[in-house]
Design a protein around this motif. Structure first.
Motif, PDB file in Angstrom:
ATOM      1  N   UNK A  16       0.824  -1.192   0.000  1.00 13.65           N
ATOM      2  CA  UNK A  16       0.000   0.000   0.000  1.00 13.65           C
ATOM      3  C   UNK A  16       0.867   1.254   0.000  1.00 13.65           C
ATOM      4  N   UNK A  17       2.071   1.174   0.531  1.00 12.68           N
ATOM      5  CA  UNK A  17       2.970   2.317   0.629  1.00 12.68           C
ATOM      6  C   UNK A  17       4.296   1.966  -0.030  1.00 12.68           C
ATOM      7  N   UNK A  18       5.109   2.966  -0.390  1.00  7.26           N
ATOM      8  CA  UNK A  18       6.436   2.675  -0.936  1.00  7.26           C
ATOM      9  C   UNK A  18       7.342   2.118   0.149  1.00  7.26           C
ATOM     10  N   UNK A  19       8.409   1.431  -0.224  1.00  5.96           N
ATOM     11  CA  UNK A  19       9.321   0.901   0.791  1.00  5.96           C
ATOM     12  C   UNK A  19      10.032   2.024   1.539  1.00  5.96           C
ATOM     13  N   UNK A  23      13.957  -0.733   4.423  1.00  6.37           N
ATOM     14  CA  UNK A  23      13.447  -1.893   3.699  1.00  6.37           C
ATOM     15  C   UNK A  23      14.099  -2.041   2.320  1.00  6.37           C
ATOM     16  N   UNK A  24      14.515  -0.944   1.726  1.00  8.32           N
ATOM     17  CA  UNK A  24      15.131  -0.985   0.394  1.00  8.32           C
ATOM     18  C   UNK A  24      16.557  -0.442   0.519  1.00  8.32           C
ATOM     19  N   UNK A  25      17.442  -1.317   0.914  1.00  7.41           N
ATOM     20  CA  UNK A  25      18.824  -0.912   1.185  1.00  7.41           C
ATOM     21  C   UNK A  25      19.567  -0.632  -0.120  1.00  7.41           C
ATOM     22  N   UNK A  26      19.403  -1.509  -1.090  1.00  6.69           N
ATOM     23  CA  UNK A  26      20.106  -1.351  -2.368  1.00  6.69           C
ATOM     24  C   UNK A  26      19.294  -0.525  -3.349  1.00  6.69           C
ATOM     25  N   UNK A  27      19.991   0.222  -4.175  1.00  3.24           N
ATOM     26  CA  UNK A  27      19.318   1.013  -5.213  1.00  3.24           C
ATOM     27  C   UNK A  27      18.676   0.081  -6.236  1.00  3.24           C
ATOM     28  N   UNK A  28      17.363   0.212  -6.483  1.00  2.00           N
ATOM     29  CA  UNK A  28      16.677  -0.688  -7.428  1.00  2.00           C
ATOM     30  C   UNK A  28      16.949  -0.281  -8.884  1.00  2.00           C
ATOM     31  N   UNK A  29      18.164  -0.575  -9.325  1.00  2.00           N
ATOM     32  CA  UNK A  29      18.587  -0.173 -10.669  1.00  2.00           C
ATOM     33  C   UNK A  29      17.664  -0.733 -11.743  1.00  2.00           C
ATOM     34  N   UNK A  30      17.165  -1.951 -11.527  1.00  2.00           N
ATOM     35  CA  UNK A  30      16.287  -2.578 -12.531  1.00  2.00           C
ATOM     36  C   UNK A  30      15.050  -1.714 -12.793  1.00  2.00           C
ATOM     37  N   UNK A  31      14.473  -1.157 -11.743  1.00  2.00           N
ATOM     38  CA  UNK A  31      13.310  -0.282 -11.921  1.00  2.00           C
ATOM     39  C   UNK A  31      13.695   0.989 -12.678  1.00  2.00           C
ATOM     40  N   UNK A  32      14.874   1.525 -12.375  1.00  2.00           N
ATOM     41  CA  UNK A  32      15.348   2.703 -13.089  1.00  2.00           C
ATOM     42  C   UNK A  32      15.515   2.439 -14.574  1.00  2.00           C
ATOM     43  N   UNK A  33      16.070   1.285 -14.916  1.00  2.00           N
ATOM     44  CA  UNK A  33      16.260   0.915 -16.324  1.00  2.00           C
ATOM     45  C   UNK A  33      14.897   0.775 -17.009  1.00  2.00           C
ATOM     46  N   UNK A  34      13.940   0.173 -16.319  1.00  2.00           N
ATOM     47  CA  UNK A  34      12.600   0.027 -16.883  1.00  2.00           C
ATOM     48  C   UNK A  34      11.987   1.392 -17.184  1.00  2.00           C
ATOM     49  N   UNK A  35      12.135   2.317 -16.252  1.00  2.00           N
ATOM     50  CA  UNK A  35      11.586   3.661 -16.442  1.00  2.00           C
ATOM     51  C   UNK A  35      12.278   4.386 -17.596  1.00  2.00           C
ATOM     52  N   UNK A  36      13.609   4.270 -17.671  1.00  2.00           N
ATOM     53  CA  UNK A  36      14.364   4.948 -18.727  1.00  2.00           C
ATOM     54  C   UNK A  36      13.989   4.411 -20.105  1.00  2.00           C
ATOM     55  N   UNK A 156      12.246   3.808  -2.470  1.00  2.00           N
ATOM     56  CA  UNK A 156      12.426   4.413  -1.150  1.00  2.00           C
ATOM     57  C   UNK A 156      12.991   5.826  -1.309  1.00  2.00           C
ATOM     58  N   UNK A 157      12.706   6.734  -0.375  1.00  2.00           N
ATOM     59  CA  UNK A 157      13.173   8.126  -0.492  1.00  2.00           C
ATOM     60  C   UNK A 157      14.668   8.263  -0.753  1.00  2.00           C
ATOM     61  N   UNK A 158      15.488   7.402  -0.159  1.00  2.00           N
ATOM     62  CA  UNK A 158      16.938   7.544  -0.283  1.00  2.00           C
ATOM     63  C   UNK A 158      17.450   7.284  -1.697  1.00  2.00           C
ATOM     64  N   UNK A 159      16.642   6.606  -2.524  1.00  2.00           N
ATOM     65  CA  UNK A 159      17.072   6.242  -3.884  1.00  2.00           C
ATOM     66  C   UNK A 159      16.373   7.060  -4.970  1.00  2.00           C
ATOM     67  N   UNK A 160      15.459   7.955  -4.602  1.00  2.00           N
ATOM     68  CA  UNK A 160      14.635   8.602  -5.622  1.00  2.00           C
ATOM     69  C   UNK A 160      15.439   9.518  -6.535  1.00  2.00           C
ATOM     70  N   UNK A 161      16.475  10.164  -6.017  1.00  2.00           N
ATOM     71  CA  UNK A 161      17.307  11.006  -6.868  1.00  2.00           C
ATOM     72  C   UNK A 161      18.022  10.192  -7.925  1.00  2.00           C
TER      73      UNK A 161
END
Length: 425
Positions: A16-19, A23-36, A156-161
């Motif tokens: 229901x909420x973002x991590x 909870x999300x220690x590593x940067x989710x690079x796969x999601x970034x690639x999907x978005x790009x 997660x907020x720490x990875x949004x940039x």
């Protein structure tokens, strides 16, 4: 004691909420690639069509009224995109399916846009193009709004940039590459439409395949009542002060940017007094500089924003660079001044694109309406691109030199609005 039978396997569902950061220690690079990839595959074809192929098609069908038809299509696109962003974004937020909230719209939008591009290639009347272009805008925004919402859903907020930077890399490639590719098909317009239709068809499926959205069936269903309809199918009404500051700040910064870049052909010919050959040379050079600086800043601005823990300051810094860049052609109507502008403002625009989506996510008034609200924020991009050249045209009545301080004022006022945001550093 032994029991028999099998236990049902656990169902992975969309949270229901973002991590959180923990909870999300590593940067989710796969999601970034999907978005790009999703971004470059819808934006590149869109700009190739709207900037090159659509005007060429209209010139064939209505050569005597082509300017008026293109202006009408731009107005229609803005109106339809505004409504589509709200409605489709709202339905996406409310969707509960085994494929998640975003994937069904990404797929349907990609198929629909591809079909509409093929239809436009076959259109023989202005009326047909208007209808097909309107439907194209509806389907296109079925890709845009849900795709942007993934940052709010799953980062997660720490990875949004960082993720915003990766997205900006694809966005910038489409922004500057679409028209370059489109220009290669001026001798065979229909083939260009078919190629762009095929690329757009890949946008949603490629993004969905890489991001692998999970079921949203376990998310609370919304009761349809007056309050729910207002919350989900209208502009934000509560806790939205920072949201609107970000919206209008972005609109003005984009307007300041495109007051110059969207009017640069006339700046070269009527302000710098260059001949056609020199104009073509410098337009190409400046476009290349803007693309290189945008891609370079897309790679570094977002991670720096995460490292410093701030979103506002990179955006403000970007707006100030845009204002500084336009100072040079203001004081000197020379090609070198436009090159300096391109370098300085290009760095600013690249930094802005890289951090902008992270800022947008963090000013959302309600996580539950993320797709709808981010879709509205994204309209500031389109609005700024349209209004910037309009402002430049109006200001040019006082002389082309007046365009540059007007662009600087737009960018600085936009920066002031972003500075006034309270809940984001």
């Amino acid at each position: 004691m032994t029991t028999t039978g099998t236990s049902p396997s656990p169902t992975i569902t969309t949270p229901v909420r973002p991590p959180t950061n923990s909870e999300q220690v590593r940067t989710p690079i796969r999601l970034g690639v999907a978005l790009a990839l999703g971004a470059v595959l819808w934006l590149g074809p869109y700009l190739g069509v709207v900037g090159v192929l659509l005007p060429a098609r209209v010139a064939i069908i209505a050569p005597d009224d082509k300017a008026g038809v293109i202006a009408l299509l731009a107005i229609i696109a803005m109106i339809v995109a505004t409504v589509a962003n709200i409605v489709i974004g709202a339905f996406s937020d409310l969707t509960r399916s085994r494929w998640g909230r975003r994937t069904p719209y990404l797929i349907a939008g990609s198929v629909g846009t591809a079909v509409m591009l093929i239809a436009i290639a076959q259109a023989t009347t202005v009326a047909a193009i208007i209808v097909m272009w309107s439907l194209y805008q509806v389907f296109l925004n079925a890709i845009v709004a849900p795709l942007l919402a993934v940052i709010a859903d799953r980062i997660a907020p720490r990875h949004r940039g960082t993720i915003s930077s990766i997205y900006a890399f694809g966005y910038s490639a489409g922004l500057y590459g679409g028209q370059i590719v489109g220009a290669q098909f001026l001798g065979n317009i229909n083939t260009g439409f078919y190629v762009f239709a095929a690329l757009t068809l890949l946008s949603g499926p490629v993004a969905a395949l890489i991001m692998r959205e999970t079921s949203s069936r376990s998310m609370p269903a919304m009761r349809l009542n007056r309050r729910t309809l207002l919350d989900n199918f209208s502009f934000p009404r509560r806790n939205s002060r920072d949201y609107y500051l970000a919206l209008f700040g972005k609109f003005l910064i984009m307007g300041g940017t495109f007051a110059v870049s969207g009017y640069q052909l006339y700046i070269f010919t009527d302000y710098l007094r260059l001949d056609d050959a020199s104009t073509a040379h410098y337009v190409t050079l400046i476009s290349t500089i803007l693309m290189v600086t945008a891609l370079a800043m897309a790679a570094i601005a977002g991670p720096i924003s995460d490292k410093l823990g701030t979103r506002k300051m990179p955006v403000i810094f970007a707006a100030v660079l845009i204002a500084v860049g336009v100072f040079f052609p203001f004081i000197s109507p020379s090609p070198w001044a436009m090159i300096v502008y391109a370098v300085i403002a290009g760095i600013g625009m690249g930094a802005f694109n890289a951090v902008d989506q992270a800022l947008n996510v963090e000013v959302l008034p309600d996580q539950k309406t993320a797709a709808k609200d981010l879709g509205i924020l994204n309209l500031a991009n389109t609005g700024g691109q349209i209004v910037g050249p309009v402002v430049a045209a109006a200001i040019s009545a006082f002389g082309y030199q007046a365009i540059f301080p007007a662009a600087a004022v737009l960018a600085i006022v936009g920066a002031v609005l972003v500075f006034a945001i309270r809940k984001v550093r």
